[in-house]
Design a protein around this motif. Sequence first.
Motif, PDB file in Angstrom:
ATOM      1  N   MET A   1      62.854  60.281  88.706  1.00  0.00           N
ATOM      2  CA  MET A   1      62.725  60.394  87.263  1.00  0.00           C
ATOM      3  C   MET A   1      62.778  61.856  86.824  1.00  0.00           C
ATOM      4  N   THR A   2      62.160  62.748  87.600  1.00  0.00           N
ATOM      5  CA  THR A   2      62.180  64.177  87.273  1.00  0.00           C
ATOM      6  C   THR A   2      63.613  64.690  87.271  1.00  0.00           C
ATOM      7  N   TYR A   3      64.389  64.282  88.274  1.00  0.00           N
ATOM      8  CA  TYR A   3      65.781  64.706  88.374  1.00  0.00           C
ATOM      9  C   TYR A   3      66.565  64.295  87.126  1.00  0.00           C
ATOM     10  N   LEU A   4      66.395  63.050  86.680  1.00  0.00           N
ATOM     11  CA  LEU A   4      67.131  62.567  85.512  1.00  0.00           C
ATOM     12  C   LEU A   4      66.706  63.285  84.232  1.00  0.00           C
ATOM     13  N   LEU A   5      65.429  63.607  84.118  1.00  0.00           N
ATOM     14  CA  LEU A   5      64.962  64.359  82.948  1.00  0.00           C
ATOM     15  C   LEU A   5      65.588  65.754  82.923  1.00  0.00           C
ATOM     16  N   ILE A   6      65.573  66.434  84.046  1.00  0.00           N
ATOM     17  CA  ILE A   6      66.143  67.784  84.124  1.00  0.00           C
ATOM     18  C   ILE A   6      67.649  67.731  83.886  1.00  0.00           C
ATOM     19  N   LYS A   7      68.313  66.747  84.458  1.00  0.00           N
ATOM     20  CA  LYS A   7      69.752  66.603  84.261  1.00  0.00           C
ATOM     21  C   LYS A   7      70.077  66.324  82.796  1.00  0.00           C
ATOM     22  N   SER A   8      69.281  65.494  82.144  1.00  0.00           N
ATOM     23  CA  SER A   8      69.484  65.200  80.719  1.00  0.00           C
ATOM     24  C   SER A   8      69.312  66.457  79.867  1.00  0.00           C
ATOM     25  N   LEU A   9      68.284  67.243  80.163  1.00  0.00           N
ATOM     26  CA  LEU A   9      68.077  68.485  79.414  1.00  0.00           C
ATOM     27  C   LEU A   9      69.216  69.474  79.670  1.00  0.00           C
ATOM     28  N   HIS A  10      69.671  69.557  80.908  1.00  0.00           N
ATOM     29  CA  HIS A  10      70.806  70.429  81.224  1.00  0.00           C
ATOM     30  C   HIS A  10      72.031  70.010  80.403  1.00  0.00           C
ATOM     31  N   LEU A  11      72.334  68.723  80.382  1.00  0.00           N
ATOM     32  CA  LEU A  11      73.482  68.236  79.614  1.00  0.00           C
ATOM     33  C   LEU A  11      73.331  68.505  78.125  1.00  0.00           C
ATOM     34  N   LEU A  12      72.149  68.303  77.594  1.00  0.00           N
ATOM     35  CA  LEU A  12      71.907  68.564  76.170  1.00  0.00           C
ATOM     36  C   LEU A  12      72.222  70.016  75.822  1.00  0.00           C
ATOM     37  N   PHE A  13      71.720  70.948  76.613  1.00  0.00           N
ATOM     38  CA  PHE A  13      71.926  72.360  76.304  1.00  0.00           C
ATOM     39  C   PHE A  13      73.353  72.815  76.615  1.00  0.00           C
ATOM     40  N   VAL A  14      73.996  72.186  77.591  1.00  0.00           N
ATOM     41  CA  VAL A  14      75.413  72.484  77.842  1.00  0.00           C
ATOM     42  C   VAL A  14      76.246  72.040  76.643  1.00  0.00           C
ATOM     43  N   ILE A  15      75.968  70.861  76.123  1.00  0.00           N
ATOM     44  CA  ILE A  15      76.707  70.367  74.957  1.00  0.00           C
ATOM     45  C   ILE A  15      76.499  71.305  73.762  1.00  0.00           C
ATOM     46  N   ALA A  16      75.269  71.729  73.538  1.00  0.00           N
ATOM     47  CA  ALA A  16      74.987  72.644  72.428  1.00  0.00           C
ATOM     48  C   ALA A  16      75.712  73.973  72.631  1.00  0.00           C
ATOM     49  N   TRP A  17      75.711  74.492  73.855  1.00  0.00           N
ATOM     50  CA  TRP A  17      76.403  75.750  74.124  1.00  0.00           C
ATOM     51  C   TRP A  17      77.905  75.600  73.946  1.00  0.00           C
ATOM     52  N   MET A  18      78.472  74.509  74.442  1.00  0.00           N
ATOM     53  CA  MET A  18      79.909  74.305  74.300  1.00  0.00           C
ATOM     54  C   MET A  18      80.309  74.165  72.836  1.00  0.00           C
ATOM     55  N   ALA A  19      79.442  73.626  72.008  1.00  0.00           N
ATOM     56  CA  ALA A  19      79.745  73.580  70.575  1.00  0.00           C
ATOM     57  C   ALA A  19      79.929  74.995  70.038  1.00  0.00           C
ATOM     58  N   THR A  20      79.103  75.928  70.491  1.00  0.00           N
ATOM     59  CA  THR A  20      79.247  77.313  70.038  1.00  0.00           C
ATOM     60  C   THR A  20      80.494  77.956  70.640  1.00  0.00           C
ATOM     61  N   VAL A  21      80.820  77.608  71.875  1.00  0.00           N
ATOM     62  CA  VAL A  21      82.026  78.144  72.517  1.00  0.00           C
ATOM     63  C   VAL A  21      83.269  77.704  71.743  1.00  0.00           C
ATOM     64  N   PHE A  22      83.258  76.478  71.239  1.00  0.00           N
ATOM     65  CA  PHE A  22      84.394  75.976  70.481  1.00  0.00           C
ATOM     66  C   PHE A  22      84.419  76.504  69.042  1.00  0.00           C
ATOM     67  N   TYR A  23      83.261  76.707  68.439  1.00  0.00           N
ATOM     68  CA  TYR A  23      83.236  77.044  67.015  1.00  0.00           C
ATOM     69  C   TYR A  23      83.325  78.540  66.736  1.00  0.00           C
ATOM     70  N   LEU A  24      82.814  79.378  67.608  1.00  0.00           N
ATOM     71  CA  LEU A  24      82.854  80.821  67.353  1.00  0.00           C
ATOM     72  C   LEU A  24      84.289  81.330  67.159  1.00  0.00           C
ATOM     73  N   PRO A  25      85.257  80.918  67.970  1.00  0.00           N
ATOM     74  CA  PRO A  25      86.632  81.355  67.714  1.00  0.00           C
ATOM     75  C   PRO A  25      87.188  80.850  66.382  1.00  0.00           C
ATOM     76  N   ARG A  26      86.716  79.696  65.915  1.00  0.00           N
ATOM     77  CA  ARG A  26      87.144  79.207  64.587  1.00  0.00           C
ATOM     78  C   ARG A  26      86.646  80.145  63.494  1.00  0.00           C
ATOM     79  N   ILE A  27      85.465  80.671  63.664  1.00  0.00           N
ATOM     80  CA  ILE A  27      84.957  81.656  62.706  1.00  0.00           C
ATOM     81  C   ILE A  27      85.851  82.892  62.730  1.00  0.00           C
ATOM     82  N   LEU A  28      86.296  83.291  63.920  1.00  0.00           N
ATOM     83  CA  LEU A  28      87.205  84.436  64.020  1.00  0.00           C
ATOM     84  C   LEU A  28      88.527  84.153  63.304  1.00  0.00           C
ATOM     85  N   VAL A  29      89.048  82.943  63.437  1.00  0.00           N
ATOM     86  CA  VAL A  29      90.272  82.562  62.722  1.00  0.00           C
ATOM     87  C   VAL A  29      90.046  82.693  61.223  1.00  0.00           C
TER      88      VAL A  29
END
Length: 149
Positions: A1-29
């Motif tokens: 259960m601990t593994y799945l909780l940590i993996k879920s949190l990792h995925l959540l923050f990766v998704i949030a970070w990737m949103a910024t990776v995709f959107y920051l260049p749009r701001i530059l455009v």
Amino acid sequence: MTYLLIKSLHLLFVIAWMATVFYLPRILVNLAESAGEPVVQARLQLMGRRLYKFGHNMFGLAFVFGLTLWQGWRVFPQSLPNVASGMHWIDAKLTLVALLLAYFIWAGRMLKNNAKGAALPSSKALRWLNELPVPLLLAVIWLVLAKPF
């Protein structure tokens, strides 16, 4: 259960970070296309700075939880499995993540330099550069799911 909780949190923050990776260049455009409009430029700069800071925070949290998934078994052997023992897909994944991080930092530097008066590349060039993280992320996802080597 601990593994799945940590993996879920990792995925959540990766998704949030990737949103910024995709959107920051749009701001530059948008910055490149709004030259001569100081009010719009100021708003986009503010949005970009806030997004860049948010992205760094999300990457930091994703990094902590990812490191826990990767090496946590050394500290908590009863709770966390060794998910990459003898496998090299993790090396390829981490290399691609490092490239994504370098891309994110590069976009942030362009934003900061633009705030100081430096010119941006054309909006067309920035649109092409905006697509670079997509195949990198696809490769990361494939490596994590397929674990090919």
